[in-house]
Motif scaffolding. Sequence first.
Motif, short mmCIF file in Angstrom:
data_model
loop_
_atom_site.label_atom_id
_atom_site.label_comp_id
_atom_site.label_asym_id
_atom_site.label_seq_id
_atom_site.Cartn_x
_atom_site.Cartn_y
_atom_site.Cartn_z
N SER A 27 -31.95 -26.88 -15.94
CA SER A 27 -32.16 -26.10 -14.30
C SER A 27 -30.30 -26.39 -14.14
O SER A 27 -29.70 -27.37 -14.59
CB SER A 27 -32.97 -26.44 -13.37
N SER A 28 -29.88 -25.13 -13.18
CA SER A 28 -29.04 -25.41 -12.24
C SER A 28 -29.32 -25.33 -11.17
O SER A 28 -29.97 -24.85 -10.13
CB SER A 28 -27.86 -24.24 -12.60
N ARG A 29 -27.87 -26.19 -9.96
CA ARG A 29 -28.71 -25.64 -8.48
C ARG A 29 -27.06 -25.68 -7.81
O ARG A 29 -25.87 -25.67 -8.36
CB ARG A 29 -29.37 -27.03 -7.46
N LEU A 30 -26.91 -25.19 -6.76
CA LEU A 30 -26.08 -25.10 -6.14
C LEU A 30 -25.61 -26.46 -5.30
O LEU A 30 -26.83 -26.56 -4.51
CB LEU A 30 -25.87 -23.29 -5.01
N ASP A 31 -25.06 -26.90 -4.29
CA ASP A 31 -24.43 -27.85 -3.93
C ASP A 31 -22.83 -27.72 -3.54
O ASP A 31 -21.72 -27.77 -4.20
CB ASP A 31 -24.33 -29.09 -4.38
N GLY A 32 -22.88 -26.56 -1.85
CA GLY A 32 -21.92 -27.20 -1.49
C GLY A 32 -21.40 -25.38 -2.50
O GLY A 32 -21.58 -24.87 -2.64
N TYR A 34 -19.90 -26.25 -5.11
CA TYR A 34 -20.46 -26.18 -6.50
C TYR A 34 -21.85 -25.83 -7.26
O TYR A 34 -22.85 -26.13 -6.54
CB TYR A 34 -20.26 -27.80 -6.75
N ARG A 35 -21.79 -25.46 -8.89
CA ARG A 35 -23.02 -25.24 -9.66
C ARG A 35 -23.03 -26.33 -10.43
O ARG A 35 -22.11 -27.15 -11.18
CB ARG A 35 -22.97 -24.19 -10.09
N VAL A 36 -23.86 -26.99 -9.92
CA VAL A 36 -24.86 -27.53 -10.70
C VAL A 36 -25.28 -27.78 -11.81
O VAL A 36 -26.78 -27.59 -11.59
CB VAL A 36 -25.39 -29.28 -9.26
N VAL A 50 -19.68 -27.77 -11.81
CA VAL A 50 -18.48 -26.72 -11.53
C VAL A 50 -18.00 -26.16 -10.63
O VAL A 50 -18.99 -25.61 -9.78
CB VAL A 50 -19.00 -25.01 -12.74
N SER A 51 -16.81 -25.22 -10.35
CA SER A 51 -16.77 -25.43 -9.12
C SER A 51 -16.28 -23.94 -8.32
O SER A 51 -16.33 -23.22 -9.82
CB SER A 51 -15.12 -25.61 -8.56
N SER A 52 -17.33 -23.79 -8.15
CA SER A 52 -17.57 -22.15 -7.64
C SER A 52 -16.09 -21.53 -6.71
O SER A 52 -15.90 -19.91 -6.53
CB SER A 52 -18.87 -21.19 -6.99
N CYS A 53 -15.53 -22.38 -6.18
CA CYS A 53 -13.77 -21.87 -5.93
C CYS A 53 -12.42 -20.83 -6.86
O CYS A 53 -12.70 -20.06 -6.36
CB CYS A 53 -13.64 -22.78 -5.11
N ASN A 54 -12.85 -21.42 -8.07
CA ASN A 54 -12.15 -21.20 -9.27
C ASN A 54 -12.63 -20.08 -9.50
O ASN A 54 -13.59 -20.71 -10.16
CB ASN A 54 -11.46 -23.01 -9.73
N SER A 55 -11.73 -18.94 -9.66
CA SER A 55 -12.31 -17.93 -10.46
C SER A 55 -12.88 -19.04 -11.86
O SER A 55 -13.39 -18.01 -12.88
CB SER A 55 -11.11 -17.28 -10.95
N CYS A 60 -15.67 -29.80 -13.08
CA CYS A 60 -15.08 -30.63 -11.78
C CYS A 60 -15.48 -32.65 -12.05
O CYS A 60 -15.25 -32.95 -12.00
CB CYS A 60 -15.16 -30.76 -10.24
N HIS A 61 -16.67 -32.72 -12.37
CA HIS A 61 -17.39 -33.82 -12.74
C HIS A 61 -18.89 -33.57 -14.25
O HIS A 61 -19.13 -32.72 -13.57
CB HIS A 61 -17.48 -34.34 -11.77
N VAL A 62 -18.79 -34.84 -14.44
CA VAL A 62 -19.88 -34.41 -15.52
C VAL A 62 -20.32 -36.06 -15.46
O VAL A 62 -19.24 -36.69 -15.52
CB VAL A 62 -19.04 -34.34 -16.80
#
Length: 84
Positions: A27-32, A34-36, A50-55, A60-62
Amino acid sequence: MNLYEFNSILSIDDRAQAVWDEGQFISSRLDGVYRVCLYYMGNFFAEVWVSSCNSDGSICHVRAFKSRRLLEPYLSPIDLSTLF
């Protein structure tokens, strides 16, 4: 791969590659901003942030875990009973 082996991989890119190679997407979710994305790794879970701010959608983190508490954001919309 077990949780200890996964956590001993130092590079974020190598941890992400291990998830792509061995993980089963759940699954995935949004957290601020980030798509987690949640993956099942056989005997633990892994999240890829994964940062949704960067194209380029840069990772960003695992992190890997077994904690039920960390699964709570995912529990209501999915059924994990088929994994056990």
